[in-house]
Design an enzyme around this catalytic site. Structure first.
Site, short mmCIF file in Angstrom:
data_model
loop_
_atom_site.label_atom_id
_atom_site.label_comp_id
_atom_site.label_asym_id
_atom_site.label_seq_id
_atom_site.Cartn_x
_atom_site.Cartn_y
_atom_site.Cartn_z
N ASN A 1 -11.10 -9.21 -3.72
CA ASN A 1 -12.23 -8.39 -3.27
C ASN A 1 -11.80 -7.01 -2.82
O ASN A 1 -12.43 -6.00 -3.14
CB ASN A 1 -12.96 -9.10 -2.12
N VAL A 2 -10.70 -6.94 -2.05
CA VAL A 2 -10.26 -5.64 -1.52
C VAL A 2 -9.66 -4.78 -2.62
O VAL A 2 -9.99 -3.60 -2.75
CB VAL A 2 -9.26 -5.84 -0.37
N GLY A 3 -8.77 -5.37 -3.42
CA GLY A 3 -8.16 -4.60 -4.50
C GLY A 3 -9.19 -4.05 -5.47
O GLY A 3 -9.09 -2.90 -5.93
N MET B 1 -5.83 -8.04 -7.02
CA MET B 1 -7.14 -7.60 -7.51
C MET B 1 -8.23 -8.55 -7.04
O MET B 1 -9.12 -8.93 -7.80
CB MET B 1 -7.11 -7.52 -9.04
N LYS C 1 -3.47 -10.94 14.46
CA LYS C 1 -4.05 -9.63 14.80
C LYS C 1 -3.72 -9.24 16.25
O LYS C 1 -3.45 -8.06 16.53
CB LYS C 1 -5.55 -9.66 14.57
N LYS D 1 -2.06 -8.85 7.48
CA LYS D 1 -1.86 -9.13 8.91
C LYS D 1 -0.80 -10.20 9.15
O LYS D 1 -0.01 -10.10 10.10
CB LYS D 1 -3.17 -9.56 9.55
#
Length: 446
Positions: A20-22, A18, A210, A110
């Site tokens: 920033n992305v979550g 949880m 990446k 990644k």
């Protein structure tokens, strides 16, 4: 295995992490629930969110928060798992557990994919689950799916990208301001673009992960991060930007993956031998006319060059909660549609099994900056070191300063190993005071 669902029952989603992305994934699922249901054919329902400290996430109903991600994944009403924890473990164990239970997984990890895609892909195949990872490379920029699907009927020759926003922010600022690396790193940290320990970004570790993923997809060959040649950017100076400006170039941190011919003395592709894949991350000069030269700030871009499609460029925000969540949600919709209509995600494609070329076998152009004595024969001695090793010089720029001259030598394409020999030999010449800089020149056809 996940149990069969009635055709009108919602698909259950578990979110692991949880940050920033979550947080953005949960927000999008809530705010766009009706549209997502229309696009998928069934509603998505959040079954739970795995976090370390439930007290830090008071905006989420307490009954949805758990500190036991394994138990959340194991719930029979969970069909889809979104992993945005990051790192290797426990993310690897949790993803494997989900896939082995027949639950499709969307991940932005990644670092994990760069080394364990084969293991995860095998688990997905064996248990008829899907593994999606568009968000693992370049945030919101759709580049993974085009390589897997749109270009699956073409032959990709080269993938060149700016895939780390922190390094690009620093180099863009150095280019525009003339400031030093140290000054611009401090500014990036002040603005929140760089971590207190920026080594993952500026030393190329992030870019190498990446690049490994992109190379694996582009060349149907399993590439892991540990075989990617990596060179950091902390030694780039304002003087090198001045040299770049004289050549109508700029300096960028590039991830380069390309097909190369067989090594010296080995049979080529047409003679029973195999092509190789060269994968490297390093700072390089790039002409101002190249599409990547204009990518500024924390933005990312990837240029794919294919036999029939030609040159394609993918550009946008490469990081951040909302942009990365956009890519996660795109994958989540695809995985959910497969659950509803019986489709499958594309399988891992590693049929080519091309060898990885060592950095010495890569064919590149170079820009060498030298300080030489301003006396007869100095330039001839320098040129002789290139000629004796069969390396052609494209241009030589000379600036006089008192009793010395500054030379900038631009080569045509030659093997990295040979250029390394030349740089070492030049440093030993009596007429050469110092070899002040050696940089690759990418993005040209010569």
């Amino acid at each position: 295995m996940s149990r069969p669902r009635p055709r009108d029952e919602a698909l259950g989603v578990a979110v692991l992490g949880m940050g920033n992305v979550g947080t953005e994934v949960v927000r999008i699922m809530h705010e766009h629930a009706d549209e997502l249901r229309q696009r998928i054919g069934r509603a998505l329902e959040l079954r739970g969110v795995a976090v370390r400290d439930p007290h830090r996430h008071r905006g989420i109903p307490a009954e949805l928060l758990t500190t036991d991600p394994a138990a959340l994944i194991a719930r029979p009403d969970v069909d889809l798992v979104v992993e945005v924890i990051g790192g290797i473990d426990p993310a690897r164990r949790l993803i494997l557990a989900a896939l082995c239970a027949g639950k499709s997984v969307v991940t932005a990890n990644k670092a994990l994919l760069a080394d364990y895609t084969g293991e995860l892909a095998a688990a997905a195949e064996n248990h008829r689950a899907d593994l999606y990872f568009e968000a693992a490379v370049a945030g919101a920029i759709p580049v993974v799916r085009p390589l897997i699907q749109s270009l699956s009927g073409d032959r990709v020759h080269r993938v060149t990208g700016i895939v780390n926003g922190t390094s690009n922010f620093i180099l863009s600022a150095m280019d525009h301001s003339g400031a030093s690396y140290t000054e611009m790193l401090a500014e990036a940290q002040r603005l929140g673009f760089a971590e207190a320990d920026p080594s993952a970004d500026v030393e190329g570790f992030d870019g190498a992960a990446k690049a490994a993923i992109l190379a694996s997809l582009a060349f149907h060959t399993r590439v892991t991060a540990n075989v990617v040649y990596r060179e950091g950017m902390s030694r780039i100076t304002a003087a090198e930007f001045r040299t770049a400006a004289e050549l109508d170039c700029t300096v960028k941190m590039l991830a380069v993956s390309e097909r190369v011919d067989a090594g010296p003395g080995e049979p080529g592709p047409g003679e029973g031998g195999k092509e190789r894949v060269s994968v490297r991350v390093h700072p390089a000069l790039i002409p101002r006319t190249h599409p990547l030269a204009g990518v500024d700030g924390a933005f990312n871009a990837v240029v794919v060059e294919a036999q029939n499609a030609g040159r394609l460029m993918f550009y946008g925000q490469g990081a951040g909660g909302a942009p990365t969540a956009s890519a996660v949600m795109g994958d989540l919709v695809m995985a959910a549609r497969n659950k509803v209509y019986g489709g499958r995600a594309p399988r891992e494609s590693v049929y080519a099994e091309l060898p990885i070329a060592p950095i010495g076998d890569a064919l590149t152009r170079h820009v060498l900056s030298l300080t030489v004595s301003d006396r007869a024969g100095a330039l001839a001695a320098v040129a002789g070191e290139f000629a004796s090793r069969g390396v052609s010089i494209a241009t030589v720029h000379q600036q006089l300063a008192r009793a010395e001259a500054q030379l900038t030598v631009v080569t045509h394409r030659a093997r990295e190993s040979v250029l390394g020999e030349i740089a070492a030999a030049l440093a030993e010449l009596d007429s050469v005071t110092s070899v002040t800089s050696v940089l690759r020149l990418e993005g040209t056809e010569e």
